[in-house]
Scaffold this motif. Structure first.
Motif, PDB file in Angstrom:
ATOM      1  N   ARG A  71       0.903  -1.205   0.052  1.00  0.00           N
ATOM      2  CA  ARG A  71       0.078   0.091  -0.184  1.00  0.00           C
ATOM      3  C   ARG A  71       0.776   1.121   0.007  1.00  0.00           C
ATOM      4  O   ARG A  71       0.563   2.180  -0.764  1.00  0.00           O
ATOM      5  CB  ARG A  71      -1.008   0.062   1.056  1.00  0.00           C
ATOM      6  CG  ARG A  71      -2.183  -0.624   0.766  1.00  0.00           C
ATOM      7  CD  ARG A  71      -3.198  -0.311   2.025  1.00  0.00           C
ATOM      8  NE  ARG A  71      -3.144  -1.727   2.742  1.00  0.00           N
ATOM      9  CZ  ARG A  71      -3.459  -1.578   4.128  1.00  0.00           C
ATOM     10  NH1 ARG A  71      -3.553  -0.293   4.562  1.00  0.00           N
ATOM     11  NH2 ARG A  71      -3.180  -2.662   4.796  1.00  0.00           N
ATOM     12  N   THR A  72       1.858   1.156   0.737  1.00  0.00           N
ATOM     13  CA  THR A  72       2.793   2.377   0.813  1.00  0.00           C
ATOM     14  C   THR A  72       3.555   2.639  -0.434  1.00  0.00           C
ATOM     15  O   THR A  72       3.640   3.784  -0.825  1.00  0.00           O
ATOM     16  CB  THR A  72       3.799   2.103   1.799  1.00  0.00           C
ATOM     17  OG1 THR A  72       3.397   1.882   3.249  1.00  0.00           O
ATOM     18  CG2 THR A  72       4.746   3.317   2.033  1.00  0.00           C
ATOM     19  N   PHE A  74       2.239   1.884  -3.514  1.00  0.00           N
ATOM     20  CA  PHE A  74       1.315   2.315  -4.440  1.00  0.00           C
ATOM     21  C   PHE A  74       0.881   3.909  -4.194  1.00  0.00           C
ATOM     22  O   PHE A  74       0.824   4.481  -4.908  1.00  0.00           O
ATOM     23  CB  PHE A  74       0.228   1.350  -4.351  1.00  0.00           C
ATOM     24  CG  PHE A  74       0.094   0.277  -5.142  1.00  0.00           C
ATOM     25  CD1 PHE A  74       0.506   0.215  -6.495  1.00  0.00           C
ATOM     26  CD2 PHE A  74      -0.153  -1.045  -4.687  1.00  0.00           C
ATOM     27  CE1 PHE A  74       0.455  -1.075  -7.160  1.00  0.00           C
ATOM     28  CE2 PHE A  74      -0.069  -2.179  -5.291  1.00  0.00           C
ATOM     29  CZ  PHE A  74       0.338  -2.253  -6.485  1.00  0.00           C
ATOM     30  N   ARG A  75       0.853   4.113  -2.905  1.00  0.00           N
ATOM     31  CA  ARG A  75       0.651   5.408  -2.328  1.00  0.00           C
ATOM     32  C   ARG A  75       1.860   6.411  -2.978  1.00  0.00           C
ATOM     33  O   ARG A  75       1.689   7.464  -3.406  1.00  0.00           O
ATOM     34  CB  ARG A  75       0.273   5.674  -0.992  1.00  0.00           C
ATOM     35  CG  ARG A  75      -0.052   6.912  -0.606  1.00  0.00           C
ATOM     36  CD  ARG A  75      -0.256   7.188   1.166  1.00  0.00           C
ATOM     37  NE  ARG A  75      -1.076   6.217   1.366  1.00  0.00           N
ATOM     38  CZ  ARG A  75      -0.748   5.259   2.365  1.00  0.00           C
ATOM     39  NH1 ARG A  75       0.379   5.310   2.923  1.00  0.00           N
ATOM     40  NH2 ARG A  75      -1.647   4.346   2.889  1.00  0.00           N
ATOM     41  N   SER A  76       2.985   5.901  -2.713  1.00  0.00           N
ATOM     42  CA  SER A  76       4.346   6.482  -2.999  1.00  0.00           C
ATOM     43  C   SER A  76       4.169   6.789  -4.517  1.00  0.00           C
ATOM     44  O   SER A  76       4.487   7.764  -4.888  1.00  0.00           O
ATOM     45  CB  SER A  76       5.463   6.165  -2.580  1.00  0.00           C
ATOM     46  OG  SER A  76       6.735   6.425  -2.972  1.00  0.00           O
ATOM     47  N   ALA A  78       1.800   6.869  -6.507  1.00  0.00           N
ATOM     48  CA  ALA A  78       0.520   7.929  -6.966  1.00  0.00           C
ATOM     49  C   ALA A  78       0.932   9.197  -6.671  1.00  0.00           C
ATOM     50  O   ALA A  78       0.772  10.154  -7.505  1.00  0.00           O
ATOM     51  CB  ALA A  78      -0.710   7.508  -6.266  1.00  0.00           C
ATOM     52  N   GLU A  79       1.719   9.321  -5.420  1.00  0.00           N
ATOM     53  CA  GLU A  79       2.096  10.872  -5.115  1.00  0.00           C
ATOM     54  C   GLU A  79       3.267  11.117  -5.951  1.00  0.00           C
ATOM     55  O   GLU A  79       2.919  12.566  -6.497  1.00  0.00           O
ATOM     56  CB  GLU A  79       2.603  10.770  -3.749  1.00  0.00           C
ATOM     57  CG  GLU A  79       1.782  10.483  -2.585  1.00  0.00           C
ATOM     58  CD  GLU A  79       2.131  10.444  -1.149  1.00  0.00           C
ATOM     59  OE1 GLU A  79       3.204  10.115  -1.232  1.00  0.00           O
ATOM     60  OE2 GLU A  79       1.360  10.291  -0.315  1.00  0.00           O
TER      61      GLU A  79
END
Length: 126
Positions: A71-72, A74-76, A78-79
């Protein structure tokens, strides 16, 4: 429906200042963007995501959350994508503002150069 660009130089300058503030000081210059990129600084997927444990024969529970590192990652990702998109959009807006100002700057430079040329070519008064 395209927005009408502001006519006043003060409004354009304000827009430029807000874009510069948004981008901050770490925005790379277009001429040095290629030079500043270090291939070793780009993380590999294996650096971000930990290897998954061997698959078991059982199925995970329906309510079980995904692995936090995935999750981290994917979030990174995306950011970084959003940051890239924002910087690209800001660069395009900045270029449009610059393109709007170029004729005014050229006209002012021409006027000043002609005035200076007149002063230099005028015969001295005796």
């Amino acid at each position: 429906m395209t927005p009408k660009p502001p006519n006043k130089p003060a409004e354009l300058l304000s827009d430029l200042e807000s874009i510069r503030a948004l981008l901050g000081d770490d925005f790379p210059d277009a001429s040095t963007a290629g030079e500043a990129l270090d291939p070793d600084s780009i993380p590999l997927l294996s650096d971000i995501v930990e290897p998954a444990p061997p698959a078991s024969t059982g199925t995970p529970a329906d309510g079980e959350p995904r692995e936090p590192s995935v999750r981290t990652a994917f979030r990174s990702l995306a950011e970084r994508h959003i940051d890239h998109e924002l910087r690209t959009a800001a660069s395009l807006i900045l270029q449009e503002v610059i393109d709007d100002f170029v004729p005014q700057i050229e006209a002012e430079l021409k006027r000043r150069l002609e005035g200076r040329l007149d002063k230099l070519t005028r015969p001295p008064r005796s």
